[in-house]
Design an enzyme around this catalytic site. Sequence first.
Site, PDB file in Angstrom:
ATOM      1  N   HIS A  74       0.862  -1.191   0.000  1.00  0.00           N
ATOM      2  CA  HIS A  74       0.000   0.000   0.000  1.00  0.00           C
ATOM      3  C   HIS A  74       0.893   1.235   0.000  1.00  0.00           C
ATOM      4  O   HIS A  74       1.076   1.893   1.020  1.00  0.00           O
ATOM      5  CB  HIS A  74      -0.914   0.001   1.224  1.00  0.00           C
ATOM      6  N   LYS A  77      -0.467   4.605   1.343  1.00  0.00           N
ATOM      7  CA  LYS A  77      -0.611   4.805   2.790  1.00  0.00           C
ATOM      8  C   LYS A  77       0.727   4.863   3.521  1.00  0.00           C
ATOM      9  O   LYS A  77       0.788   5.310   4.669  1.00  0.00           O
ATOM     10  CB  LYS A  77      -1.424   3.660   3.396  1.00  0.00           C
ATOM     11  N   GLU A 228     -10.697 -10.507   5.429  1.00  0.00           N
ATOM     12  CA  GLU A 228      -9.634 -10.062   6.331  1.00  0.00           C
ATOM     13  C   GLU A 228     -10.232  -9.892   7.729  1.00  0.00           C
ATOM     14  O   GLU A 228     -10.414  -8.782   8.231  1.00  0.00           O
ATOM     15  CB  GLU A 228      -9.035  -8.740   5.833  1.00  0.00           C
TER      16      GLU A 228
END
Length: 424
Positions: A74, A77, A228
């Site tokens: 990611h 992020k 998840e």
Amino acid sequence: MKTPVLLDNARLPRWLLPADWPQQGGVPVLARVALEVGRVQSVRPASGSGEPHPGNWDLAGTLVLPGFIDAHTHLDKAFTLPRMKNVQPGLLGAIDAMLTDRVHWSAGDVRERASRGLQWAWECGTTHVRTHVDWWEPDTVPLAWPVMAELAQEWAGRVRLEQVSLIKLPLFEDAAQAMRLARQVKATGPHALLGGFVHSTNWSENALRNLLVSAQACDLDVDLHVDEELNAAAVGLQTTARILQEIGFEGRVVCGHICALAAQPEARAFATLDAVARAPITVVSLPATNLLLQDAVTGRTPRMRGITLVKEARDRGIPLLFASDNVQDPFCRLGSFDPIEALGTAALVAQLDEPFDNWSQTLCRGDWLQRAPATAAPTLVGAKADLVLFTRADRHGWPSRSAARVVLREGRVTHGDATPFYPR
């Protein structure tokens, strides 16, 4: 000296060698790897007597792997944690913290942080990075999406960068909107994939079907965050496998996380894995982030490990990769974009045997992200000489002491000290 023509007495992992490779004491004998014009020309058993030549390096048993594939990251992020205050435990708390931080995002901010992550990946020996990009609105392309497309061009030839649209599942509820989103992703280029966040809190089989059907119509591969969570009732993975079979999906689908398998009764979890093995699905496990986010409650030691059933998946022939996931953000405060760290964590939490010989391929098999994963035994021969030499590790303790390494790109040293290998 920085461009060898022969790597003699190299220790290659068992999975990268032919089935008839000679052994000594149950261990594959060392290899002689010949390089030419930036590629591996041949791999043969070492003879023990290297030819005197300035380009011949004696590795003396040094561990060698192909360049790494970091299949789930990611970059948008990354490195945001320092500007955050209190982050509530668990996945949903991390999501809330990330949403709050979005006021700080600009194209320049995302570019700086993502570029730092790519630089770290390049230095550690990674050749292929796949990043997920948060996509929250149906009619607005996220700020980070074109930044990643630009970085993919800038890093071409060094690190292959792919980008995945991480879209919350409800945005696919309407079939026309699902198709519009898929077309936007398709227009980005061949390095873009359609993705989604599939969780029991937003579950809709109709939306998942629309996502997969639109990907099929646009000739897109798919990469999903699936189950998840440690909710035994989660059905994202098993439904994905069923829909793929029903629509005859022709691309490759990656399912990341799938933590819920570890919370389900074995018979049900195994039946799901059997269905996955029959579908064009690759599994990606993210051990560090899942350990930190699953079963997370303030002031309480977690009981569940959060990792998915990696041994059972591999036993069924399901392509399986480990990856870095989040790095220094509210989802994972640790990390350095070095996939070795992910495998080191997995080796402990999942009790993996012989990580170098048996499990290092979970960091190197880029073919497992392609539409038709290779069925033949993998080989270095003919491939780019993108190699990582672990100068202080041994096959018993690896990946311990793996930080010291020499990185070769097309046969040329880009990082690390190779002088101990030079002919005397």
